[in-house]
Scaffold this motif. Structure first.
Motif, PDB file in Angstrom:
ATOM      1  N   GLN A 168       0.822  -1.208   0.000  1.00 20.24           N
ATOM      2  CA  GLN A 168       0.000   0.000   0.000  1.00 20.24           C
ATOM      3  C   GLN A 168       0.859   1.263   0.000  1.00 20.24           C
ATOM      4  O   GLN A 168       0.625   2.189  -0.791  1.00 20.24           O
ATOM      5  CB  GLN A 168      -0.920   0.000   1.225  1.00 20.24           C
ATOM      6  N   LYS A 169       1.845   1.329   0.869  1.00 21.04           N
ATOM      7  CA  LYS A 169       2.679   2.523   0.959  1.00 21.04           C
ATOM      8  C   LYS A 169       3.438   2.770  -0.338  1.00 21.04           C
ATOM      9  O   LYS A 169       3.485   3.903  -0.833  1.00 21.04           O
ATOM     10  CB  LYS A 169       3.672   2.395   2.110  1.00 21.04           C
ATOM     11  N   THR A 170       4.008   1.712  -0.905  1.00 20.15           N
ATOM     12  CA  THR A 170       4.806   1.866  -2.116  1.00 20.15           C
ATOM     13  C   THR A 170       3.955   2.326  -3.281  1.00 20.15           C
ATOM     14  O   THR A 170       4.315   3.277  -3.997  1.00 20.15           O
ATOM     15  CB  THR A 170       5.511   0.544  -2.463  1.00 20.15           C
ATOM     16  N   VAL A 171       2.825   1.675  -3.485  1.00 21.90           N
ATOM     17  CA  VAL A 171       1.953   2.051  -4.598  1.00 21.90           C
ATOM     18  C   VAL A 171       1.448   3.491  -4.424  1.00 21.90           C
ATOM     19  O   VAL A 171       1.441   4.278  -5.372  1.00 21.90           O
ATOM     20  CB  VAL A 171       0.772   1.073  -4.733  1.00 21.90           C
ATOM     21  N   SER A 172       1.036   3.837  -3.213  1.00 18.98           N
ATOM     22  CA  SER A 172       0.536   5.187  -2.968  1.00 18.98           C
ATOM     23  C   SER A 172       1.605   6.240  -3.226  1.00 18.98           C
ATOM     24  O   SER A 172       1.319   7.304  -3.800  1.00 18.98           O
ATOM     25  CB  SER A 172       0.023   5.304  -1.527  1.00 18.98           C
ATOM     26  N   GLN A 173       2.835   5.952  -2.822  1.00 17.32           N
ATOM     27  CA  GLN A 173       3.932   6.890  -3.053  1.00 17.32           C
ATOM     28  C   GLN A 173       4.168   7.108  -4.551  1.00 17.32           C
ATOM     29  O   GLN A 173       4.355   8.236  -5.009  1.00 17.32           O
ATOM     30  CB  GLN A 173       5.222   6.371  -2.403  1.00 17.32           C
ATOM     31  N   VAL A 183       0.726  13.427 -14.407  1.00 14.77           N
ATOM     32  CA  VAL A 183       0.683  12.808 -15.734  1.00 14.77           C
ATOM     33  C   VAL A 183      -0.097  11.492 -15.689  1.00 14.77           C
ATOM     34  O   VAL A 183       0.149  10.572 -16.462  1.00 14.77           O
ATOM     35  CB  VAL A 183       2.108  12.576 -16.294  1.00 14.77           C
ATOM     36  N   LYS A 184      -1.035  11.442 -14.795  1.00 12.50           N
ATOM     37  CA  LYS A 184      -1.806  10.223 -14.533  1.00 12.50           C
ATOM     38  C   LYS A 184      -2.399   9.604 -15.796  1.00 12.50           C
ATOM     39  O   LYS A 184      -2.362   8.387 -15.991  1.00 12.50           O
ATOM     40  CB  LYS A 184      -2.907  10.564 -13.533  1.00 12.50           C
ATOM     41  N   VAL A 185      -2.929  10.456 -16.682  1.00 10.14           N
ATOM     42  CA  VAL A 185      -3.594   9.935 -17.878  1.00 10.14           C
ATOM     43  C   VAL A 185      -2.598   9.326 -18.865  1.00 10.14           C
ATOM     44  O   VAL A 185      -3.005   8.596 -19.773  1.00 10.14           O
ATOM     45  CB  VAL A 185      -4.413  11.023 -18.585  1.00 10.14           C
ATOM     46  N   GLN A 186      -1.318   9.602 -18.684  1.00 12.20           N
ATOM     47  CA  GLN A 186      -0.283   9.059 -19.573  1.00 12.20           C
ATOM     48  C   GLN A 186       0.363   7.800 -19.025  1.00 12.20           C
ATOM     49  O   GLN A 186       1.217   7.211 -19.691  1.00 12.20           O
ATOM     50  CB  GLN A 186       0.838  10.090 -19.793  1.00 12.20           C
ATOM     51  N   CYS A 187      -0.026   7.366 -17.823  1.00 13.12           N
ATOM     52  CA  CYS A 187       0.716   6.314 -17.135  1.00 13.12           C
ATOM     53  C   CYS A 187      -0.126   5.069 -16.882  1.00 13.12           C
ATOM     54  O   CYS A 187      -1.327   5.158 -16.598  1.00 13.12           O
ATOM     55  CB  CYS A 187       1.258   6.834 -15.814  1.00 13.12           C
ATOM     56  N   VAL A 188       0.542   3.924 -16.959  1.00 14.62           N
ATOM     57  CA  VAL A 188      -0.069   2.641 -16.655  1.00 14.62           C
ATOM     58  C   VAL A 188       0.807   1.941 -15.617  1.00 14.62           C
ATOM     59  O   VAL A 188       1.912   1.496 -15.934  1.00 14.62           O
ATOM     60  CB  VAL A 188      -0.185   1.753 -17.910  1.00 14.62           C
ATOM     61  N   PRO A 194       0.182  -9.040  -7.796  1.00 16.44           N
ATOM     62  CA  PRO A 194      -1.225  -8.862  -8.158  1.00 16.44           C
ATOM     63  C   PRO A 194      -1.935  -7.771  -7.361  1.00 16.44           C
ATOM     64  O   PRO A 194      -2.806  -7.078  -7.895  1.00 16.44           O
ATOM     65  CB  PRO A 194      -1.841 -10.236  -7.881  1.00 16.44           C
ATOM     66  N   GLN A 195      -1.583  -7.600  -6.082  1.00 19.66           N
ATOM     67  CA  GLN A 195      -2.288  -6.618  -5.256  1.00 19.66           C
ATOM     68  C   GLN A 195      -2.106  -5.182  -5.754  1.00 19.66           C
ATOM     69  O   GLN A 195      -2.916  -4.311  -5.457  1.00 19.66           O
ATOM     70  CB  GLN A 195      -1.813  -6.717  -3.812  1.00 19.66           C
ATOM     71  N   VAL A 196      -1.042  -4.949  -6.490  1.00 25.64           N
ATOM     72  CA  VAL A 196      -0.803  -3.606  -7.021  1.00 25.64           C
ATOM     73  C   VAL A 196      -1.961  -3.169  -7.908  1.00 25.64           C
ATOM     74  O   VAL A 196      -2.365  -2.000  -7.900  1.00 25.64           O
ATOM     75  CB  VAL A 196       0.532  -3.559  -7.792  1.00 25.64           C
ATOM     76  N   ILE A 197      -2.513  -4.101  -8.669  1.00 24.04           N
ATOM     77  CA  ILE A 197      -3.598  -3.766  -9.588  1.00 24.04           C
ATOM     78  C   ILE A 197      -4.824  -3.280  -8.833  1.00 24.04           C
ATOM     79  O   ILE A 197      -5.420  -2.242  -9.167  1.00 24.04           O
ATOM     80  CB  ILE A 197      -3.928  -4.981 -10.475  1.00 24.04           C
ATOM     81  N   LYS A 225      -8.204   1.256  -7.006  1.00 22.52           N
ATOM     82  CA  LYS A 225      -8.869   1.932  -5.895  1.00 22.52           C
ATOM     83  C   LYS A 225      -8.442   3.390  -5.806  1.00 22.52           C
ATOM     84  O   LYS A 225      -9.224   4.259  -5.409  1.00 22.52           O
ATOM     85  CB  LYS A 225      -8.547   1.205  -4.593  1.00 22.52           C
ATOM     86  N   GLU A 226      -7.173   3.651  -6.197  1.00 21.65           N
ATOM     87  CA  GLU A 226      -6.651   5.017  -6.127  1.00 21.65           C
ATOM     88  C   GLU A 226      -6.848   5.786  -7.431  1.00 21.65           C
ATOM     89  O   GLU A 226      -6.249   6.843  -7.635  1.00 21.65           O
ATOM     90  CB  GLU A 226      -5.182   4.981  -5.718  1.00 21.65           C
ATOM     91  N   GLY A 227      -7.697   5.238  -8.305  1.00 26.67           N
ATOM     92  CA  GLY A 227      -8.141   6.025  -9.446  1.00 26.67           C
ATOM     93  C   GLY A 227      -7.460   5.774 -10.769  1.00 26.67           C
ATOM     94  O   GLY A 227      -7.708   6.499 -11.740  1.00 26.67           O
TER      95      GLY A 227
END
Length: 243
Positions: free
Chosen positions: A121-126, A134-139, A145-148, A153-155
């Motif tokens: 959770q901490k790593t993904v959120s960071q 640049v959220k719309v440009q990133c995947v 698997p939990q990262v997905i 959940k974070e949009g």
């Protein structure tokens, strides 16, 4: 064609030099890796140690972000002294670069070592916090698997799972938009790529003939470190205009 760690065949991987060279070669899809420093700042780095890229021991987990500015990741064992300007980059610096390239999409692999060290959770959120401009440009993509689920959940509307093994049962449960698969993990004789709801990304492919064979089987994306050479083929060539 996705530029794997940038134009990593010809430039030090995961550096701004490598990513910029990939775009200049015509790439509009790039991939790079992210680890966290000791103080939780995302940096663009594949390994959790600096031995292979910087030539000295030590873990990125033991280095504060204020001390990374002068770390040279020029892969001297591969390139010699050719790239003294290849510095370890924060993810924030790459985001600034991406903001100037709205036509470029970045696949951002959140590395398993950081997930294990700092928590998923901490790593993904960071990472997602830094990517926000640049959220719309990133995947976001990962072997974990939990990262997905957390990214969604974070949009993040688009995600990718990197297959650690040939596990399509889990892939169906996760149902990401992209499945990344090492070419060596594909079962011999497998030809059923079109039967699945996600986009297949096969890596590491460096030969035009092999890429065309995968395309004929319904694979939509090839990830390669030889992006400059692969984009010379007329079927794969992107626009020559940097946008």
């Amino acid at each position: 064609m996705i530029a794997h760690r940038g134009y990593a065949k010809a430039f030090p991987e995961n550096t701004l030099l490598s990513l910029d060279a990939a775009v200049n070669a015509g790439a509009r899809l790039v991939e790079f890796d992210v680890q966290l420093t000791a103080d939780g700042i995302p940096v663009v780095l594949h390994d959790d140690t600096l031995l292979r890229t910087a030539g000295h021991g030590g873990s990125i987990f033991e280095i504060e972000s204020v001390n990374i500015e002068h770390i040279c990741v020029n892969e001297a064992a591969r390139f010699g002294p050719r790239f003294p300007e290849a510095r370890l980059s924060t993810l924030e610096n790459i985001v600034l670069w991406l903001k100037e390239l709205p036509a470029v999409t970045a696949f951002v692999e959140i590395k398993i070592q950081s997930l294990q060290r700092f928590g998923i959770q901490k790593t993904v959120s960071q990472v997602l916090r830094v990517l926000e401009p640049v959220k719309v440009q990133c995947v976001p993509i990962s072997f974990e698997p939990q990262v997905i689920a957390i990214a969604r959940k974070e949009g993040m509307n688009t995600t990718g799972w990197v297959l650690p093994t040939w596990d399509l049962v889990t892939a169906f449960k996760l149902n990401p938009e992209y499945i990344f698969c090492n070419r060596t993990r594909i079962p011999s004789g497998w030809r059923n790529f079109t039967e699945y709801p996600w986009n297949w990304v096969i890596y590491e492919v460096t030969e035009i003939k092999e890429a065309l064979e995968y395309a004929a089987l319904g694979v939509g994306f090839i990830e390669t470190m030889a992006i400059g050479e692969m984009l010379q083929h007329p079927l794969f060539r992107a626009s020559d205009q940097r946008q």
